[in-house]
Design an enzyme around this catalytic site. Structure first.
Site, PDB file in Angstrom:
ATOM      1  N   THR A   1     -20.779  34.377   6.185  1.00  0.00           N
ATOM      2  CA  THR A   1     -20.730  33.408   7.284  1.00  0.00           C
ATOM      3  C   THR A   1     -19.454  32.605   7.144  1.00  0.00           C
ATOM      4  O   THR A   1     -19.160  32.086   6.059  1.00  0.00           O
ATOM      5  CB  THR A   1     -21.923  32.447   7.286  1.00  0.00           C
ATOM      6  OG1 THR A   1     -21.621  31.337   8.140  1.00  0.00           O
ATOM      7  CG2 THR A   1     -22.260  31.916   5.897  1.00  0.00           C
ATOM      8  N   GLY A   2     -18.692  32.509   8.212  1.00  0.00           N
ATOM      9  CA  GLY A   2     -17.454  31.742   8.110  1.00  0.00           C
ATOM     10  C   GLY A   2     -16.483  32.157   9.192  1.00  0.00           C
ATOM     11  O   GLY A   2     -16.880  32.774  10.190  1.00  0.00           O
TER      12      GLY A   2
ATOM     13  N   THR B   1     -24.180  31.292  12.130  1.00  0.00           N
ATOM     14  CA  THR B   1     -24.591  32.645  11.733  1.00  0.00           C
ATOM     15  C   THR B   1     -25.799  32.670  10.800  1.00  0.00           C
ATOM     16  O   THR B   1     -25.983  31.752   9.999  1.00  0.00           O
ATOM     17  CB  THR B   1     -23.417  33.405  11.059  1.00  0.00           C
ATOM     18  OG1 THR B   1     -22.421  33.644  12.041  1.00  0.00           O
ATOM     19  CG2 THR B   1     -23.810  34.734  10.479  1.00  0.00           C
TER      20      THR B   1
ATOM     21  N   GLY C   1     -14.570  34.299  10.928  1.00  0.00           N
ATOM     22  CA  GLY C   1     -14.703  35.747  10.889  1.00  0.00           C
ATOM     23  C   GLY C   1     -13.419  36.535  10.760  1.00  0.00           C
ATOM     24  O   GLY C   1     -13.383  37.586  10.111  1.00  0.00           O
TER      25      GLY C   1
ATOM     26  N   ARG D   1     -14.119  38.478  22.192  1.00  0.00           N
ATOM     27  CA  ARG D   1     -13.775  38.377  20.761  1.00  0.00           C
ATOM     28  C   ARG D   1     -14.966  38.859  19.912  1.00  0.00           C
ATOM     29  O   ARG D   1     -16.104  38.505  20.145  1.00  0.00           O
ATOM     30  CB  ARG D   1     -13.450  36.926  20.408  1.00  0.00           C
ATOM     31  CG  ARG D   1     -13.134  36.677  18.928  1.00  0.00           C
ATOM     32  CD  ARG D   1     -14.347  36.214  18.156  1.00  0.00           C
ATOM     33  NE  ARG D   1     -14.022  35.758  16.793  1.00  0.00           N
ATOM     34  CZ  ARG D   1     -14.938  35.446  15.895  1.00  0.00           C
ATOM     35  NH1 ARG D   1     -16.218  35.531  16.175  1.00  0.00           N
ATOM     36  NH2 ARG D   1     -14.583  35.037  14.705  1.00  0.00           N
ATOM     37  N   VAL D   2     -14.678  39.674  18.926  1.00  0.00           N
ATOM     38  CA  VAL D   2     -15.706  40.125  18.007  1.00  0.00           C
ATOM     39  C   VAL D   2     -15.332  39.643  16.614  1.00  0.00           C
ATOM     40  O   VAL D   2     -14.194  39.809  16.181  1.00  0.00           O
ATOM     41  CB  VAL D   2     -15.837  41.669  18.032  1.00  0.00           C
ATOM     42  CG1 VAL D   2     -16.824  42.140  16.973  1.00  0.00           C
ATOM     43  CG2 VAL D   2     -16.285  42.141  19.417  1.00  0.00           C
ATOM     44  N   GLY D   3     -16.288  39.017  15.927  1.00  0.00           N
ATOM     45  CA  GLY D   3     -16.031  38.513  14.578  1.00  0.00           C
ATOM     46  C   GLY D   3     -16.437  39.521  13.518  1.00  0.00           C
ATOM     47  O   GLY D   3     -16.569  40.723  13.785  1.00  0.00           O
ATOM     48  N   ASP D   4     -16.650  39.021  12.326  1.00  0.00           N
ATOM     49  CA  ASP D   4     -16.974  39.891  11.193  1.00  0.00           C
ATOM     50  C   ASP D   4     -18.435  40.324  11.155  1.00  0.00           C
ATOM     51  O   ASP D   4     -18.761  41.364  10.586  1.00  0.00           O
ATOM     52  CB  ASP D   4     -16.654  39.169   9.881  1.00  0.00           C
ATOM     53  CG  ASP D   4     -17.462  37.876   9.756  1.00  0.00           C
ATOM     54  OD1 ASP D   4     -17.477  37.097  10.737  1.00  0.00           O
ATOM     55  OD2 ASP D   4     -18.080  37.651   8.706  1.00  0.00           O
TER      56      ASP D   4
END
Ligand code: ASP
Length: 335
Positions: free
Chosen positions: A244-245, A194, A247, A222-225
């Site tokens: 970043t990490g 990211t 999510g 899939r959707v992250g943060d």
């Protein structure tokens, strides 16, 4: 040292005429992961991004312009998990997510599940500026990108061999774990990356943005943060954050907003608020990663709990400062 100017605006201490740009290229890098040539290329790309964003600030452009310019450079660099160089999903595709927030107006734009937008951050910007919406996904988002004249590319453009090999390794590990009935290893550092940028312009306005390919071997859809305002990105009149990490943990803790809420409501100094969320709350819940945070007073923080986070900043001396590993020294603005 040059005279510094501050103003108190609606109860917030704001640095004026001291533009600052802070960025990260992901917390998924560990010592030993990169060859010296790869480290050099990553550092050079971070410097280029800092210079591109800072040139905007020096020319009197807004913090939103600076964030957009810096992230565009990082998206084009194959070293980072955003734009070209994005990680692969379980079914071997690149699915890109992004968001942008203007701390001065409170406006935001975000997009998720993109396969063809060359620079996702430009689409987040267009959604913020040119649509009535905050977030668009998939085909609809790409139709809007086309309408707005934003460059679309063949999905093959995003493919980088190193990322493909990372997916093969992840699939292999997953298969072995299933065959031996052992619980799957935590996704962990090697699976994320990211990029993100935060800026404070000469008028004391903050903005923040984030762009990502997500996590290696993520399931389709899939959707992250990163594209979620408040989780991966936040900016208000006193604080901006890009994360970043892993999510899922950033979403559950509304990480970016939580950091700024602690600054606003609890009066925590920015560095303490960022440290508490990233290095205490998220690991306690089982996650890991990092973030960058920038205050309207010019304070910055780079908390992370992995072995490294590509990171850097540029301020009044116009010199880009960059670092990769935890053990790398990074000077702090104003110190
Ligand atoms: N936070 C991103 C996600 O979960 C991954 C990353 O930071 O690299 O999608």
């Amino acid at each position: 040292m040059a005279q510094r100017h501050y103003a108190v605006r609606a109860g917030v201490l704001v640095a004026l005429d001291q533009p600052l740009l802070v960025l990260h290229g992901g917390a998924g890098v560990e010592p030993g992961d990169l060859t010296p040539a790869e480290e050099d290329a990553a550092r050079a790309a971070l410097r280029d991004a800092l210079k591109a964003g800072y040139a905007k600030l020096q020319a009197g452009a807004s913090s939103v312009d600076a964030v957009t310019a810096a992230i565009t450079v990082l998206e084009d660099a194959p070293q980072f998990n955003a734009g070209r160089g994005a990680v692969f999903t379980h079914d071997g595709r690149n699915e890109l997510d992004t968001s942008l927030m203007d701390g001065a107006s409170g406006k935001a734009g975000a997009a998720a599940g993109l396969h063809r937008v060359k620079n996702p951050i430009l689409l987040a910007r267009a959604i913020m500026d040119k649509s009535k919406h905050v977030m668009m996904v998939g085909d609809g988002a790409e139709t809007f990108a086309k309408e707005q004249g934003i460059a679309l590319v063949d999905p093959a453009y995003f493919r980088v061999e190193k990322r493909w090999q990372q997916l093969q390794k992840a699939l292999d590990e997953e298969k072995k774990a299933q065959a031996s009935n052992t619980p799957l290893e935590l996704p962990g550092k090697a699976y994320f990356g990211t990029v993100g940028a935060l800026a404070l312009d000469a008028q004391g306005r903050l903005a923040g943005g984030t762009s990502t390919g997500g996590m290696t071997n993520k399931r389709y859809g899939r959707v992250g943060d990163s594209p979620i305002i408040g989780a991966g990105t936040w900016a208000d009149d006193r604080c901006a954050v890009s994360g970043t990490g892993w999510g899922e943990f950033y979403i559950r803790s509304a990480a970016a907003h939580e950091i700024c809420a602690r600054v606003r409501l609890a009066g925590d100094p920015l560095a303490r608020a960022a440290d508490r969320v990233i290095n205490r709350d998220i690991p306690k819940a089982g996650g890991d990663g990092g973030a960058i945070a920038l205050g309207a007073d010019g304070s910055v923080a780079f908390p992370f709990n992995t072995g490294g986070m590509y990171r850097g900043w540029i301020g009044s001396d116009g010199v880009p400062h960059v670092a990769i590993y935890k053990t790398d020294a990074l000077a702090v603005p104003g110190k």
